[in-house]
Scaffold this active site. Structure first.
Site, PDB file in Angstrom:
ATOM      1  N   HIS A 175      14.779 105.785  21.088  1.00 30.65           N
ATOM      2  CA  HIS A 175      14.677 104.503  21.799  1.00 30.65           C
ATOM      3  C   HIS A 175      14.501 104.621  23.302  1.00 30.65           C
ATOM      4  O   HIS A 175      14.414 103.612  23.987  1.00 30.65           O
ATOM      5  CB  HIS A 175      15.907 103.627  21.503  1.00 30.65           C
TER       6      HIS A 175
HETATM    7  C1  UD1 Z   1      19.890  99.930  26.464  1.00 34.67           C
HETATM    8  C2  UD1 Z   1      20.340 100.855  27.587  1.00 34.67           C
HETATM    9  C3  UD1 Z   1      20.280 102.294  27.130  1.00 34.67           C
HETATM   10  C4  UD1 Z   1      21.059 102.491  25.846  1.00 34.67           C
HETATM   11  C5  UD1 Z   1      20.601 101.500  24.789  1.00 34.67           C
HETATM   12  C6  UD1 Z   1      21.506 101.601  23.588  1.00 34.67           C
HETATM   13  C7  UD1 Z   1      19.864 100.072  29.898  1.00 34.67           C
HETATM   14  C8  UD1 Z   1      18.991 100.267  31.063  1.00 34.67           C
HETATM   15  N1  UD1 Z   1      19.488 100.733  28.757  1.00 34.67           N
HETATM   16  O1  UD1 Z   1      18.534 100.234  26.204  1.00 34.67           O
HETATM   17  O2  UD1 Z   1      20.843 103.134  28.113  1.00 34.67           O
HETATM   18  O3  UD1 Z   1      20.853 103.802  25.385  1.00 34.67           O
HETATM   19  O4  UD1 Z   1      20.683 100.159  25.318  1.00 34.67           O
HETATM   20  O5  UD1 Z   1      20.932 101.087  22.432  1.00 34.67           O
HETATM   21  O6  UD1 Z   1      20.834  99.375  29.972  1.00 34.67           O
HETATM   22  N2  UD1 Z   1      16.142  93.935  22.014  1.00 34.67           N
HETATM   23  C9  UD1 Z   1      16.191  93.130  20.912  1.00 34.67           C
HETATM   24  N3  UD1 Z   1      17.426  92.789  20.428  1.00 34.67           N
HETATM   25  C10 UD1 Z   1      18.585  93.183  21.007  1.00 34.67           C
HETATM   26  C11 UD1 Z   1      18.511  93.983  22.140  1.00 34.67           C
HETATM   27  C12 UD1 Z   1      17.290  94.359  22.633  1.00 34.67           C
HETATM   28  O7  UD1 Z   1      15.179  92.741  20.349  1.00 34.67           O
HETATM   29  O8  UD1 Z   1      19.672  92.828  20.502  1.00 34.67           O
HETATM   30  C13 UD1 Z   1      14.803  94.358  22.502  1.00 34.67           C
HETATM   31  C14 UD1 Z   1      14.204  93.445  23.555  1.00 34.67           C
HETATM   32  O9  UD1 Z   1      12.835  93.410  23.348  1.00 34.67           O
HETATM   33  C15 UD1 Z   1      14.504  94.176  24.844  1.00 34.67           C
HETATM   34  C16 UD1 Z   1      14.439  95.634  24.427  1.00 34.67           C
HETATM   35  O10 UD1 Z   1      14.935  95.661  23.099  1.00 34.67           O
HETATM   36  O11 UD1 Z   1      13.600  93.887  25.864  1.00 34.67           O
HETATM   37  C17 UD1 Z   1      15.248  96.571  25.288  1.00 34.67           C
HETATM   38  O12 UD1 Z   1      16.609  96.139  25.400  1.00 34.67           O
HETATM   39  P1  UD1 Z   1      17.482  96.562  26.678  1.00 34.67           P
HETATM   40  O13 UD1 Z   1      18.885  96.122  26.496  1.00 34.67           O
HETATM   41  O14 UD1 Z   1      16.820  96.139  27.951  1.00 34.67           O
HETATM   42  O15 UD1 Z   1      17.405  98.120  26.692  1.00 34.67           O
HETATM   43  P2  UD1 Z   1      17.591  99.169  25.507  1.00 34.67           P
HETATM   44  O16 UD1 Z   1      16.305  99.854  25.283  1.00 34.67           O
HETATM   45  O17 UD1 Z   1      18.253  98.501  24.363  1.00 34.67           O
HETATM   46  N1  UDP Z   2      24.250 103.725  15.765  1.00 32.48           N
HETATM   47  C1  UDP Z   2      24.459 102.791  14.739  1.00 32.48           C
HETATM   48  N2  UDP Z   2      23.393 102.348  14.019  1.00 32.48           N
HETATM   49  C2  UDP Z   2      22.114 102.761  14.262  1.00 32.48           C
HETATM   50  C3  UDP Z   2      21.914 103.698  15.314  1.00 32.48           C
HETATM   51  C4  UDP Z   2      22.998 104.147  16.038  1.00 32.48           C
HETATM   52  O1  UDP Z   2      25.604 102.406  14.488  1.00 32.48           O
HETATM   53  O2  UDP Z   2      21.192 102.300  13.583  1.00 32.48           O
HETATM   54  C5  UDP Z   2      25.401 104.152  16.580  1.00 32.48           C
HETATM   55  C6  UDP Z   2      25.613 105.638  16.751  1.00 32.48           C
HETATM   56  O3  UDP Z   2      26.390 106.180  15.719  1.00 32.48           O
HETATM   57  C7  UDP Z   2      26.336 105.699  18.086  1.00 32.48           C
HETATM   58  C8  UDP Z   2      25.706 104.578  18.873  1.00 32.48           C
HETATM   59  O4  UDP Z   2      25.144 103.693  17.897  1.00 32.48           O
HETATM   60  O5  UDP Z   2      27.721 105.412  17.895  1.00 32.48           O
HETATM   61  C9  UDP Z   2      24.639 105.102  19.805  1.00 32.48           C
HETATM   62  O6  UDP Z   2      23.903 104.050  20.328  1.00 32.48           O
HETATM   63  P1  UDP Z   2      22.460 104.260  20.959  1.00 32.48           P
HETATM   64  O7  UDP Z   2      21.821 105.486  20.412  1.00 32.48           O
HETATM   65  O8  UDP Z   2      21.755 102.966  20.792  1.00 32.48           O
HETATM   66  O9  UDP Z   2      22.784 104.396  22.510  1.00 32.48           O
HETATM   67  P2  UDP Z   2      23.031 105.640  23.480  1.00 32.48           P
HETATM   68  O10 UDP Z   2      24.214 106.378  22.985  1.00 32.48           O
HETATM   69  O11 UDP Z   2      21.782 106.448  23.511  1.00 32.48           O
HETATM   70  O12 UDP Z   2      23.242 104.988  24.812  1.00 32.48           O
END
Ligand code: UD1
Ligand code: UDP
Length: 376
Positions: free
Chosen positions: A210
């Site tokens: 991601h």
């Molecule tokens: C965010 C964090 C990242 C973390 C990740 C965990 C920042 C800068 N990034 O990235 O460090 O590893 O979360 O998963 O804070 N979206 C949905 N539904 C949701 C949430 C997001 O559709 O519930 C989509 C939207 O199109 C959005 C995109 O995902 O624009 C990105 O979401 P965003 O929270 O900005 O960043 P992540 O890539 O999720």
């Molecule tokens: N995770 C989950 N379901 C998924 C993918 C990840 O429960 O489909 C959990 C995973 O076990 C870990 C956390 O989400 O506890 C990690 O989140 P993510 O990879 O989105 O964020 P990051 O750690 O990279 O910030």
């Protein structure tokens, strides 16, 4: 009896929930000493990116939901600050606890610092030394603004000291994400997710991708092509993050390959049951590098760097780099992985939250901002 101390925690994204849940539980157990206020910024909002974790991990409903949603970095950060400020003024916490490195972490730290409220950063001191990652900016600022720096890895202390943080502010408490894993281990064991997905234990790869560096550009199509190729010998299950789903949809990438299964994101218990039953994991996640090290399962990280080097030096993580061509090596690397020595890092033992709350108990005064030095 001394006045109860108010601890306000801020979560926003999926990985924040696993980091805060054990702290919330410990504060709840010590309810005579602490009042806990939980704020959810709403950075993540889909049920399977948010609510499911609060339910599974027993956190319950947040006291405040800020509904900030998605946006550019500045929009998201500003929206959290704007909506959190009145909450902080109303709740008057003795400390604001921020976990991890997401935009909600940065915004909450900034809002609290401007109100002279002490900040505790859970997962302090991690550094990728790569400022093209938004998370690195968030970590640097959150740590500079925090009075309590809770670390879970020895190099975090060195990183913080090198940036001028005071030794006395650093507490090596262990890893609250592993607390969640330990607390949920029976449920994870009983979940039998591989069987539910028709997968043979030890004979499939779990994938999550991601990071913008990988999914917001041309590398994603290459990665999916490589996964399709290895799935012929090693079936792949890939719970797809919404950012990645949006990128796949806009690129119209063909993902109709029989043994490459792209599924919606799954809940915590189901995900870790899938991981625990797998041959190994390919990921660019931060947290999953740690969970696989704890579980002793091979992890291949498709990134140029990691802010979690202990998972490589002591754990089961292999840093592959960002080139998707390296995915082709995974089946062979998996065959060699069993020979590797590994060690679970010290204090990744399920008791980090207790240590954190002990520190809060020792350091928080009876009036907001009356004991921790927020002057910097
Ligand atoms: C965010 C964090 C990242 C973390 C990740 C965990 C920042 C800068 N990034 O990235 O460090 O590893 O979360 O998963 O804070 N979206 C949905 N539904 C949701 C949430 C997001 O559709 O519930 C989509 C939207 O199109 C959005 C995109 O995902 O624009 C990105 O979401 P965003 O929270 O900005 O960043 P992540 O890539 O999720
Ligand atoms: N995770 C989950 N379901 C998924 C993918 C990840 O429960 O489909 C959990 C995973 O076990 C870990 C956390 O989400 O506890 C990690 O989140 P993510 O990879 O989105 O964020 P990051 O750690 O990279 O910030």
């Amino acid at each position: 009896m001394a006045e109860r101390r108010t601890v306000l925690s801020v979560v926003g994204t999926r990985p924040n929930m696993m980091k805060i849940a054990p702290i919330a539980a410990e504060l709840g157990r010590r309810g005579d000493e602490f009042e806990h206020v939980l704020v959810h910024t709403g950075q993540h909002y889909d049920r399977e990116m948010s609510q499911i974790f609060l339910e599974e991990l027993g956190v319950g409903e947040p006291d405040y939901l800020l509904n900030v949603g998605s946006g550019s970095h500045a929009q998201q950060t500003a929206a959290v600050m704007e909506r959190l400020e009145p909450v902080l003024l109303e709740a008057e916490p003795h400390v604001v606890v921020v976990p991890g490195d997401v935009n909600s972490t940065l915004a909450a730290a900034l809002a609290a610092a401007k109100l002279l409220i002490p900040i505790a950063h859970v997962e302090a001191g991690l550094r990728s030394f790569d400022r093209t990652m938004p998370e690195e900016i968030n970590r640097l600022v959150a740590d500079q603004l925090s009075q309590l720096l809770f670390i879970h890895s020895p190099e975090a202390r060195d990183n913080l000291l090198a940036e001028g943080c005071a030794e006395a502010d650093i507490y090596d408490v262990g890893n609250t994400m592993i607390d969640s894993l330990v607390a949920m281990s029976d449920r994870i064991r009983d979940a039998r997710a591989p069987e539910a997905h028709g997968l043979l234990r030890g004979e499939y790869l779990v994938v999550t991708l991601h990071r913008p560096a990988l999914v917001d550009g041309p590398l994603l199509a290459d990665a999916v092509g490589q996964l399709a190729a290895i799935s012929k010998t090693l079936p792949v299950v890939f719970p797809v993050h919404p950012r990645t789903r949006a990128a796949l949809d806009s690129l119209r990438i063909d993902v109709s390959v029989e043994r490459l299964r792209l599924i919606d994101p799954v809940g915590y218990v189901e995900f870790l049951s899938l991981v625990a039953g797998s041959a190994g994991v390919l990921t660019d996640s931060g947290g999953i590098q740690e969970e696989t090290t704890y579980l002793g399962l091979p992890c291949f990280t498709l990134r140029a760097n990691t802010e979690r080097p202990i998972t490589v030096s002591q754990g089961t993580n292999t840093l592959l780099g960002l080139d998707p061509a390296r995915i082709a090596e995974v089946p062979e690397l998996l065959a060699e992985a069993g020979e590797r020595e590994r060690q679970v890092p010290t204090l990744w033992d399920g008791h980090a939250a207790r240590r954190i709350v002990d520190v809060l108990s020792r350091t928080l005064g009876s009036q907001p901002v009356d004991q921790l030095d927020v002057a910097g």
